[in-house]
Design a protein around this motif. Structure first.
Motif, PDB file in Angstrom:
ATOM      1  N   UNK A  51       0.940  -1.195  -0.250  1.00 10.60           N
ATOM      2  CA  UNK A  51       0.173   0.260  -0.132  1.00 10.60           C
ATOM      3  C   UNK A  51       1.187   0.791  -0.263  1.00 10.60           C
ATOM      4  N   UNK A  52       0.477   2.476  -0.246  1.00 11.38           N
ATOM      5  CA  UNK A  52       0.994   3.450  -0.405  1.00 11.38           C
ATOM      6  C   UNK A  52       0.518   4.209  -0.470  1.00 11.38           C
ATOM      7  N   UNK A  53       0.549   5.094   1.280  1.00 13.69           N
ATOM      8  CA  UNK A  53       0.086   6.000   1.445  1.00 13.69           C
ATOM      9  C   UNK A  53       1.374   7.138   1.729  1.00 13.69           C
ATOM     10  N   UNK A  54       0.545   8.311   1.456  1.00 15.44           N
ATOM     11  CA  UNK A  54       1.304   9.421   0.992  1.00 15.44           C
ATOM     12  C   UNK A  54       0.819  10.957   2.081  1.00 15.44           C
ATOM     13  N   UNK A  55       1.499  11.667   2.610  1.00 17.05           N
ATOM     14  CA  UNK A  55       0.650  12.386   3.305  1.00 17.05           C
ATOM     15  C   UNK A  55       1.570  14.059   2.466  1.00 17.05           C
ATOM     16  N   UNK A  56       0.680  14.907   2.944  1.00 16.46           N
ATOM     17  CA  UNK A  56       0.994  16.746   2.224  1.00 16.46           C
ATOM     18  C   UNK A  56       0.178  17.608   3.123  1.00 16.46           C
ATOM     19  N   UNK A  57       0.287  18.849   2.636  1.00 17.51           N
ATOM     20  CA  UNK A  57       0.258  19.698   3.385  1.00 17.51           C
ATOM     21  C   UNK A  57       0.903  21.122   3.620  1.00 17.51           C
ATOM     22  N   UNK A  58       0.412  21.567   3.553  1.00 20.69           N
ATOM     23  CA  UNK A  58       1.266  23.704   3.784  1.00 20.69           C
ATOM     24  C   UNK A  58       2.231  23.210   4.808  1.00 20.69           C
ATOM     25  N   UNK A  59       3.279  24.650   4.519  1.00 22.33           N
ATOM     26  CA  UNK A  59       4.345  24.292   5.672  1.00 22.33           C
ATOM     27  C   UNK A  59       3.850  24.049   6.738  1.00 22.33           C
ATOM     28  N   UNK A  60       4.268  23.161   8.035  1.00 23.37           N
ATOM     29  CA  UNK A  60       4.063  23.715   9.328  1.00 23.37           C
ATOM     30  C   UNK A  60       3.009  22.706   9.556  1.00 23.37           C
ATOM     31  N   UNK A  61       2.768  21.687   8.717  1.00 26.43           N
ATOM     32  CA  UNK A  61       0.949  21.289   8.904  1.00 26.43           C
ATOM     33  C   UNK A  61       1.176  20.198   9.827  1.00 26.43           C
ATOM     34  N   UNK A  62       2.454  19.599   9.879  1.00 29.81           N
ATOM     35  CA  UNK A  62       2.988  18.792  11.000  1.00 29.81           C
ATOM     36  C   UNK A  62       3.069  17.428  10.578  1.00 29.81           C
ATOM     37  N   UNK A  63       3.014  17.481   8.997  1.00 23.51           N
ATOM     38  CA  UNK A  63       2.632  15.965   8.440  1.00 23.51           C
ATOM     39  C   UNK A  63       4.019  14.694   8.700  1.00 23.51           C
ATOM     40  N   UNK A  64       5.101  15.394   8.718  1.00 20.64           N
ATOM     41  CA  UNK A  64       6.533  15.009   9.197  1.00 20.64           C
ATOM     42  C   UNK A  64       6.437  14.101  10.293  1.00 20.64           C
ATOM     43  N   UNK A  65       5.860  14.873  11.700  1.00 20.07           N
ATOM     44  CA  UNK A  65       5.258  14.159  12.743  1.00 20.07           C
ATOM     45  C   UNK A  65       4.457  13.149  12.046  1.00 20.07           C
TER      46      UNK A  65
END
Ligand code: TMP
Length: 211
Positions: free
Chosen positions: A9-23
């Motif tokens: 499965x391929x799940x991606x996280x996206x969002x504007x700067x500072x949205x906390x997606x890496x966390x």
């Protein structure tokens, strides 16, 4: 969490700067790893040796990149990670959690940077071999709030772009989510990391797991 028969499965996280997606991406990775799922965590641009080198060029404020060069460098890093990591991992039945993917180029270099969207899609198809995420978590946060969070460190070349640029990035993401609501799930970022994480887990369970 009951497992279904997943063939990767391929799940991606996206969002504007500072949205906390890496966390949030890392929290999901840790959770799935603890549950013994075959999962890997990767980031874009980066992960591969070549990709990390391209990342430093892209984020270095001393580099004056043209818009075309910037877009092509993101695509070059993507081409490398798809062939070197993503395609083999999917073939091996792994779950990939990826911090950003092609949607980021559509929103940053396309919606905000003004590069033709169908050109980006065309080059995107070429570099991804038409691999698209099964699920994309879009962490949405007002631009000013997100940028304020980034201010704890020195802005990199992308973060340093004007606020209007970042507003267009956010609008781009929300437009993509409207176009593809089956894949892109919008999660409003909560003030507590744990509350956002709960929302993310609920979506992942619904989309990829039973129970
Ligand atoms: P990151 O903040 O997710 O680590 O990504 C690094 C920066 O690169 C961030 O400002 C978003 C930007 N970016 C693009 O502009 N286009 C892209 O295709 C990708 C993957 C990231």
């Amino acid at each position: 969490m009951a497992k279904v028969n997943l063939k990767g499965a391929f799940i991606t996280f996206e969002g504007p700067e500072g949205c906390g997606k890496s966390t949030q991406a890392k929290l999901l990775y840790e959770r799935l790893k603890k549950l013994k799922y075959p999962v890997i965590f990767i980031r874009e641009p980066g992960t591969t040796i070549v990709g990390e080198k391209i990342r430093s060029i892209l984020l270095d404020k001393n580099n004056k990149l043209t818009d075309k060069t910037e877009m092509l460098l993101y695509m070059a890093a993507r081409s490398q990670i798809v062939d070197e990591v993503i395609a083999p991992a999917l073939k091996a039945g792994q779950i990939i959690i990826c911090d950003r993917f092609l949607d980021a180029t559509i929103c940053y270099q396309g919606y905000a940077g003004g590069i033709n969207l169908s050109l980006i899609m065309q080059i995107g198809e070429f570099v991804t071999n038409k691999i698209t995420p099964d699920l994309t978590i879009l962490l949405d946060i007002p631009v000013e709030v997100g940028l304020r969070k980034c201010r704890v460190k020195i802005f990199d070349r992308m973060e340093a772009k004007p606020v209007i640029y970042h507003q267009k990035v956010r609008q781009g993401y929300l437009a993509l989510a409207k176009q593809d609501p089956g894949r892109i799930k919008v999660v409003k970022v909560e003030s507590k990391i744990k509350d956002t994480q709960e929302k993310v887990l609920k979506i992942v369970k619904q989309k990829l797991w039973l129970g």
